[in-house]
Design an enzyme around this catalytic site. Structure first.
Site, PDB file in Angstrom:
ATOM      1  CD  GLU A 210      -2.659   5.617   6.776  1.00  0.00           C
ATOM      2  OE1 GLU A 210      -2.632   5.672   5.538  1.00  0.00           O
ATOM      3  OE2 GLU A 210      -1.751   5.079   7.451  1.00  0.00           O
TER       4      GLU A 210
ATOM      5  CG  ASN B 299      -1.678   1.261   1.423  1.00  0.00           C
ATOM      6  OD1 ASN B 299      -1.804   2.057   0.484  1.00  0.00           O
ATOM      7  ND2 ASN B 299      -2.217   1.467   2.621  1.00  0.00           N
TER       8      ASN B 299
ATOM      9  N   GLY C 283       2.582   1.893  10.783  1.00  0.00           N
ATOM     10  CA  GLY C 283       3.619   2.921  10.673  1.00  0.00           C
ATOM     11  C   GLY C 283       4.345   3.206  11.976  1.00  0.00           C
TER      12      GLY C 283
ATOM     13  CD  GLU D 156      -3.610  -2.507   7.214  1.00  0.00           C
ATOM     14  OE1 GLU D 156      -2.481  -2.767   6.784  1.00  0.00           O
ATOM     15  OE2 GLU D 156      -4.209  -1.459   6.936  1.00  0.00           O
TER      16      GLU D 156
ATOM     17  CG  HIS E 122      -5.661   2.075   5.167  1.00  0.00           C
ATOM     18  ND1 HIS E 122      -5.201   3.024   6.054  1.00  0.00           N
ATOM     19  CD2 HIS E 122      -4.673   1.157   5.044  1.00  0.00           C
ATOM     20  CE1 HIS E 122      -3.975   2.691   6.439  1.00  0.00           C
ATOM     21  NE2 HIS E 122      -3.625   1.567   5.839  1.00  0.00           N
TER      22      HIS E 122
ATOM     23  CB  SER F 174       5.072  -2.389  11.930  1.00  0.00           C
ATOM     24  OG  SER F 174       4.736  -1.045  12.241  1.00  0.00           O
TER      25      SER F 174
ATOM     26  CE  LYS G  33       0.057   3.349   4.701  1.00  0.00           C
ATOM     27  NZ  LYS G  33       0.126   3.420   6.145  1.00  0.00           N
TER      28      LYS G  33
HETATM   29  P1  PGA Z   1       2.884  -0.002   7.644  1.00  0.00           P
HETATM   30  O1  PGA Z   1       1.432   0.337   7.016  1.00  0.00           O
HETATM   31  O2  PGA Z   1       3.337  -1.303   7.030  1.00  0.00           O
HETATM   32  O3  PGA Z   1       3.743   1.151   7.239  1.00  0.00           O
HETATM   33  O4  PGA Z   1       2.709  -0.128   9.117  1.00  0.00           O
HETATM   34  C1  PGA Z   1       0.485  -0.665   6.812  1.00  0.00           C
HETATM   35  C2  PGA Z   1      -0.752  -0.088   6.189  1.00  0.00           C
HETATM   36  O5  PGA Z   1      -1.104   1.063   6.489  1.00  0.00           O
HETATM   37  O6  PGA Z   1      -1.425  -0.754   5.388  1.00  0.00           O
END
Ligand code: PGA
Length: 263
Positions: A103, A10, A179, A173, A101, A218, A12
């Site tokens: 976010e 992903n 992140g 998630e 997601h 992560s 982003k």
């Molecule tokens: P990350 O993000 O691997 O940077 O933790 C995962 C995601 O948001 O799908």
């Protein structure tokens, strides 16, 4: 039965068209080389920014790389300034779309009801969906994991009707792991995935056993192997580590060697 893991990046709000195409071509050529020596490749996808969708899809055509989008609107078309429809994503070559997601839920206030409309629209258009769910730290600490996952799954998938398990993936998630370099432990992931599976079964019945559940938060080359060893983890959704070809490739290599035969 051989069940190959699914590895989805992903991106982003990162990468220009040029960067996206260079990445896709490099990834595709590495997968092509590996395919000569292994029987089953993992299923590999990249959720790219809207602006790179058409160029990345073109670069990925005829390769083992699937290109998808990170969001969509639920309407066919209309006066929705700044939005993009499922048909537009398909027109640009998207093979799948991420919906819900964290976010989108937390930074842009997308509700379970809105996400349900998007999933319904994606199904109507025959678009493959990666539906994201997950609790935040406070909810986890309050012991509300089951309540949150149950609500997100029941409301998000309400009234969707019969599903084709090839068209729906769920990504667990946990918000606190995204992140943060603080991934869930494999046991925490398995526990949550089993709860997701239970809720999916309540909605769809036994066919829910066929819905892949990805872990996200992560994920790196250092921890993917332990996640793929869990019975209810069929793959990973990777944010930060999917932006760098070497880091993403390391994840794919481990998926190839460590967990090729899961079923
Ligand atoms: P990350 O993000 O691997 O940077 O933790 C995962 C995601 O948001 O799908």
């Amino acid at each position: 039965m051989v069940q190959t893991p699914t590895i989805v990046g992903n991106w982003k709000m990162f990468k220009t068209q040029e960067e996206a195409v260079a990445f896709v071509l490099e990834l595709a050529s590495r997968l092509e080389c590996v395919k000569k020596i292994v029987e089953h490749l993992p299923s590999v996808g990249l959720a790219v920014p809207f602006t790179a969708l058409a160029a990345a899809s073109k670069a990925a055509a005829g390769t083992f790389v699937r290109i998808g989008a990170q969001n969509m609107h639920d309407a066919d078309a209309g006066a929705y300034t700044g939005e993009i429809s499922c048909a537009m994503l398909q027109d640009a070559g998207a093979d799948f779309v991420i919906i819900g997601h964290s976010e989108r839920r937390h930074l842009f206030g997308e509700s379970d009801v809105f996400l349900n409309k998007k999933i319904t629209q994606a199904k109507k258009n025959g678009m493959k969906v990666i539906f994201c769910v997950g609790e935040n730290l406070q909810e986890r600490e309050e012991g509300r994991l089951l309540e949150i996952l149950s609500r997100q799954i029941q409301l998000g998938l309400q009234g969707v009707g019969d599903i084709d398990p090839a068209k729906l993936l769920v990504a667990y998630e946990p918000v606190w792991a995204i992140g943060t370099s603080k991934a869930a432990t494999p046991q925490e992931a398995q526990e949550a995935h089993a709860l997701c599976r239970q809720e999916l079964k309540r909605t769809f019945g036994p066919i829910a056993d066929k819905i892949p559940i990805l872990y996200g938060g992560s994920v790196t080359g250092g921890n993917i192997g332990s996640f793929l060893g869990e019975p209810d983890v069929q793959g990973v959704l990777v944010g930060g580590a999917s932006l760098d070809i070497e880091k993403f490739w390391q994840i794919i290599e481990i998926a190839l060697t460590g967990a090729q035969y899961l079923g």
